[in-house]
Design a protein around this motif. Sequence first.
Motif, PDB file in Angstrom:
ATOM      1  N   LEU A 146      43.169  -3.635   9.798  1.00  0.00           N
ATOM      2  CA  LEU A 146      44.015  -3.079   9.408  1.00  0.00           C
ATOM      3  C   LEU A 146      43.829  -3.657   7.628  1.00  0.00           C
ATOM      4  O   LEU A 146      44.307  -2.183   7.280  1.00  0.00           O
ATOM      5  N   ILE A 147      44.849  -4.597   7.412  1.00  0.00           N
ATOM      6  CA  ILE A 147      44.692  -4.576   5.782  1.00  0.00           C
ATOM      7  C   ILE A 147      43.565  -4.501   5.451  1.00  0.00           C
ATOM      8  O   ILE A 147      43.382  -4.182   3.488  1.00  0.00           O
ATOM      9  N   ARG A 148      42.256  -4.827   5.938  1.00  0.00           N
ATOM     10  CA  ARG A 148      41.178  -4.920   5.359  1.00  0.00           C
ATOM     11  C   ARG A 148      40.736  -3.118   4.385  1.00  0.00           C
ATOM     12  O   ARG A 148      41.071  -2.373   3.539  1.00  0.00           O
ATOM     13  N   ALA A 149      41.009  -2.077   5.876  1.00  0.00           N
ATOM     14  CA  ALA A 149      40.765  -0.251   5.559  1.00  0.00           C
ATOM     15  C   ALA A 149      42.199   0.016   4.550  1.00  0.00           C
ATOM     16  O   ALA A 149      41.918   0.325   3.499  1.00  0.00           O
ATOM     17  N   SER A 150      42.987  -0.898   4.729  1.00  0.00           N
ATOM     18  CA  SER A 150      44.815  -0.593   4.066  1.00  0.00           C
ATOM     19  C   SER A 150      44.497  -1.072   2.239  1.00  0.00           C
ATOM     20  O   SER A 150      43.886   0.230   1.580  1.00  0.00           O
ATOM     21  N   LEU A 151      43.859  -2.140   1.848  1.00  0.00           N
ATOM     22  CA  LEU A 151      43.442  -2.678   0.614  1.00  0.00           C
ATOM     23  C   LEU A 151      42.172  -1.531   0.503  1.00  0.00           C
ATOM     24  O   LEU A 151      42.327  -1.121  -0.617  1.00  0.00           O
ATOM     25  N   GLU A 152      41.129  -0.647   1.213  1.00  0.00           N
ATOM     26  CA  GLU A 152      40.590   0.023   0.953  1.00  0.00           C
ATOM     27  C   GLU A 152      40.518   1.579   0.304  1.00  0.00           C
ATOM     28  O   GLU A 152      39.812   2.490   0.336  1.00  0.00           O
ATOM     29  N   GLY A 153      41.749   2.090   1.063  1.00  0.00           N
ATOM     30  CA  GLY A 153      42.210   3.029   1.166  1.00  0.00           C
ATOM     31  C   GLY A 153      41.058   3.600   2.329  1.00  0.00           C
ATOM     32  O   GLY A 153      41.753   4.565   1.991  1.00  0.00           O
ATOM     33  N   ASP A 154      41.854   3.033   3.386  1.00  0.00           N
ATOM     34  CA  ASP A 154      40.415   4.429   4.853  1.00  0.00           C
ATOM     35  C   ASP A 154      41.579   3.971   5.529  1.00  0.00           C
ATOM     36  O   ASP A 154      41.586   3.728   6.683  1.00  0.00           O
ATOM     37  N   LYS A 155      42.159   5.418   5.503  1.00  0.00           N
ATOM     38  CA  LYS A 155      43.048   6.258   6.264  1.00  0.00           C
ATOM     39  C   LYS A 155      42.447   5.848   7.969  1.00  0.00           C
ATOM     40  O   LYS A 155      43.400   5.926   8.719  1.00  0.00           O
ATOM     41  N   ARG A 156      41.533   6.740   8.310  1.00  0.00           N
ATOM     42  CA  ARG A 156      40.616   6.330   9.872  1.00  0.00           C
ATOM     43  C   ARG A 156      40.771   5.094   9.963  1.00  0.00           C
ATOM     44  O   ARG A 156      40.938   5.206  11.217  1.00  0.00           O
ATOM     45  N   THR A 157      40.247   4.355   9.074  1.00  0.00           N
ATOM     46  CA  THR A 157      40.092   3.268  10.320  1.00  0.00           C
ATOM     47  C   THR A 157      41.950   2.264  10.434  1.00  0.00           C
ATOM     48  O   THR A 157      42.875   1.874  11.347  1.00  0.00           O
ATOM     49  N   VAL A 158      42.794   2.569   9.435  1.00  0.00           N
ATOM     50  CA  VAL A 158      44.010   2.466   9.678  1.00  0.00           C
ATOM     51  C   VAL A 158      44.597   2.993  10.946  1.00  0.00           C
ATOM     52  O   VAL A 158      45.283   2.545  11.788  1.00  0.00           O
ATOM     53  N   GLU A 159      43.972   4.171  10.827  1.00  0.00           N
ATOM     54  CA  GLU A 159      44.663   4.962  12.086  1.00  0.00           C
ATOM     55  C   GLU A 159      44.609   4.529  13.307  1.00  0.00           C
ATOM     56  O   GLU A 159      45.000   4.237  14.519  1.00  0.00           O
ATOM     57  N   LEU A 160      42.808   4.113  14.051  1.00  0.00           N
ATOM     58  CA  LEU A 160      41.824   3.335  15.376  1.00  0.00           C
ATOM     59  C   LEU A 160      42.907   1.952  14.909  1.00  0.00           C
ATOM     60  O   LEU A 160      42.963   1.813  16.356  1.00  0.00           O
ATOM     61  N   ALA A 161      42.819   0.799  13.590  1.00  0.00           N
ATOM     62  CA  ALA A 161      44.031  -0.360  14.571  1.00  0.00           C
ATOM     63  C   ALA A 161      45.313   0.221  14.531  1.00  0.00           C
ATOM     64  O   ALA A 161      45.748  -0.517  15.534  1.00  0.00           O
ATOM     65  N   ALA A 162      46.405   0.753  14.043  1.00  0.00           N
ATOM     66  CA  ALA A 162      47.176   1.777  14.951  1.00  0.00           C
ATOM     67  C   ALA A 162      47.311   1.737  15.422  1.00  0.00           C
ATOM     68  O   ALA A 162      48.220   1.512  16.547  1.00  0.00           O
ATOM     69  N   ASN A 163      46.199   2.952  15.867  1.00  0.00           N
ATOM     70  CA  ASN A 163      46.058   2.751  17.769  1.00  0.00           C
ATOM     71  C   ASN A 163      46.212   1.743  19.014  1.00  0.00           C
ATOM     72  O   ASN A 163      47.247   2.024  19.427  1.00  0.00           O
ATOM     73  N   ASN A 164      45.797   1.182  18.413  1.00  0.00           N
ATOM     74  CA  ASN A 164      45.140  -0.199  18.968  1.00  0.00           C
ATOM     75  C   ASN A 164      46.199  -0.940  19.726  1.00  0.00           C
ATOM     76  O   ASN A 164      46.637  -1.825  20.839  1.00  0.00           O
ATOM     77  N   ILE A 165      47.414  -1.258  18.380  1.00  0.00           N
ATOM     78  CA  ILE A 165      48.045  -1.817  18.064  1.00  0.00           C
ATOM     79  C   ILE A 165      49.402  -1.573  18.623  1.00  0.00           C
ATOM     80  O   ILE A 165      50.362  -2.449  19.546  1.00  0.00           O
ATOM     81  N   ILE A 166      49.543  -0.279  18.979  1.00  0.00           N
ATOM     82  CA  ILE A 166      50.594   0.162  20.317  1.00  0.00           C
ATOM     83  C   ILE A 166      50.456   0.266  21.022  1.00  0.00           C
ATOM     84  O   ILE A 166      51.448  -0.021  21.721  1.00  0.00           O
ATOM     85  N   ARG A 167      48.884   0.505  21.917  1.00  0.00           N
ATOM     86  CA  ARG A 167      48.660   0.364  23.649  1.00  0.00           C
ATOM     87  C   ARG A 167      49.287  -1.505  23.120  1.00  0.00           C
ATOM     88  O   ARG A 167      49.945  -1.281  24.579  1.00  0.00           O
ATOM     89  N   LYS A 168      49.150  -2.589  22.402  1.00  0.00           N
ATOM     90  CA  LYS A 168      49.173  -3.796  22.769  1.00  0.00           C
ATOM     91  C   LYS A 168      51.096  -4.053  22.081  1.00  0.00           C
ATOM     92  O   LYS A 168      51.509  -4.848  23.751  1.00  0.00           O
ATOM     93  N   LEU A 169      51.985  -3.251  21.293  1.00  0.00           N
ATOM     94  CA  LEU A 169      53.689  -3.198  21.714  1.00  0.00           C
ATOM     95  C   LEU A 169      53.871  -2.460  22.997  1.00  0.00           C
ATOM     96  O   LEU A 169      55.570  -2.819  22.813  1.00  0.00           O
ATOM     97  N   LYS A 170      52.950  -1.587  23.529  1.00  0.00           N
ATOM     98  CA  LYS A 170      54.367  -0.999  25.170  1.00  0.00           C
ATOM     99  C   LYS A 170      54.582  -1.268  25.579  1.00  0.00           C
ATOM    100  O   LYS A 170      56.121  -1.255  26.177  1.00  0.00           O
ATOM    101  N   LYS A 171      54.263  -2.932  26.009  1.00  0.00           N
ATOM    102  CA  LYS A 171      55.016  -3.780  26.958  1.00  0.00           C
ATOM    103  C   LYS A 171      56.142  -4.822  26.133  1.00  0.00           C
ATOM    104  O   LYS A 171      57.508  -5.087  26.460  1.00  0.00           O
TER     105      LYS A 171
END
Length: 369
Positions: free
Chosen positions: A10-35
């Motif tokens: 997530l940090i690597r993609a953010s610094l590189e401006g890679d929005k697609r990877t940021v979105e994928l990482a964020a989706n995984n984090i959302i699933r982990k935070l659900k409970k």
Amino acid sequence: MNLYNQLPALIRASLEGDKRTVELAANNIIRKLKKENPKIGEEIADIIVNYNAGAPMTRSLGVNSPPVDKDSFNSLVNISDHTLFEEEVILDSKIEEEIRRFFKERELATILLTNGIKPPNSLLLHGSPGVGKTMLSKYIASKLSLPLITLDLSSSISSYLGKTGQNLKKVLDYGKNNPSVLFLDEFDAVAKRRDDPTDLGELKRIVNVLLKELEEWPNHSIIIGATNHPEFLDSAIWRRFDLKIEIPLPNEDQRYKLWSSNFNNELVQISDSIIKAISRALDKISPSDIKQISEKVLRRVIVDGVNPVETLIKELKEFYDGDMGNFNKQMILVLKESNKKLSQAKIAEIMGISPSTVNHHLNSNKREK
């Protein structure tokens, strides 16, 4: 995967401006935070929904800038981060053993090379659409901790004589020079039989290039070809691949695991016996079809508050193209089992058949018992 494992990507993609990877990482984090913290998960989900995500992968994965078409300047490949792969891969026992052995031989590559034996570095996957060829390639990249580089056919294939070959050579060189898994989907488009009378000559030259590259593919990278039409491939291409794996439609046990995995969600309550019945009734269905049908049902449950079992049966009825009489009988029993109070008239409405047909199937089932 632990939530903290997502942070480097997530940090690597953010610094590189890679929005697609940021979105994928964020989706995984959302699933982990659900409970653990659903409020934060909902806040992240809201940001993703309301922000226009999507950008090409950059050098954040330790690979050079991707090759581009010299005229359009479009990238010839798509690059995926292996650390974001979390899908469950369900294979039959034979294929699972082949892949396990492939990983073991890659693990012992140094020993093999020391003894003058070439470790495997090329796979040819073939099977019907949706059986999981792309998914397996992602899984392989993930297990080997390598980025997945996928040939973009829309950018690579050109109507200009010689252009397709030039683009393909760029992609092959890129895969060789960067430790990676190079995935050539729809491989028959570039590795067509050289005895095809409709070919003007360029495809023959491309196949010759591929043969040479496969023969000399470096040990630090993996090349995977995938096709729905193995009969179109040049015979010499087949011989160059270390592993040739046919991926069939899932068997009953795999279908059960796939349905269970896709409905492993707090939103729905579908009994194990119903999942087993559905897995038995529908045999000609791919993992991709199962995923699409499951997601459609889940969307309907969320948006419309519908009964998940009844909605699932309706979706399966539209999909099914086999013996409809036998299918109707099995699904009638599934519906009755899911809700003992469900009337025959309601079952008939869900199934789109007459109440007398429902009554006939229920009575015949009693007699069989």
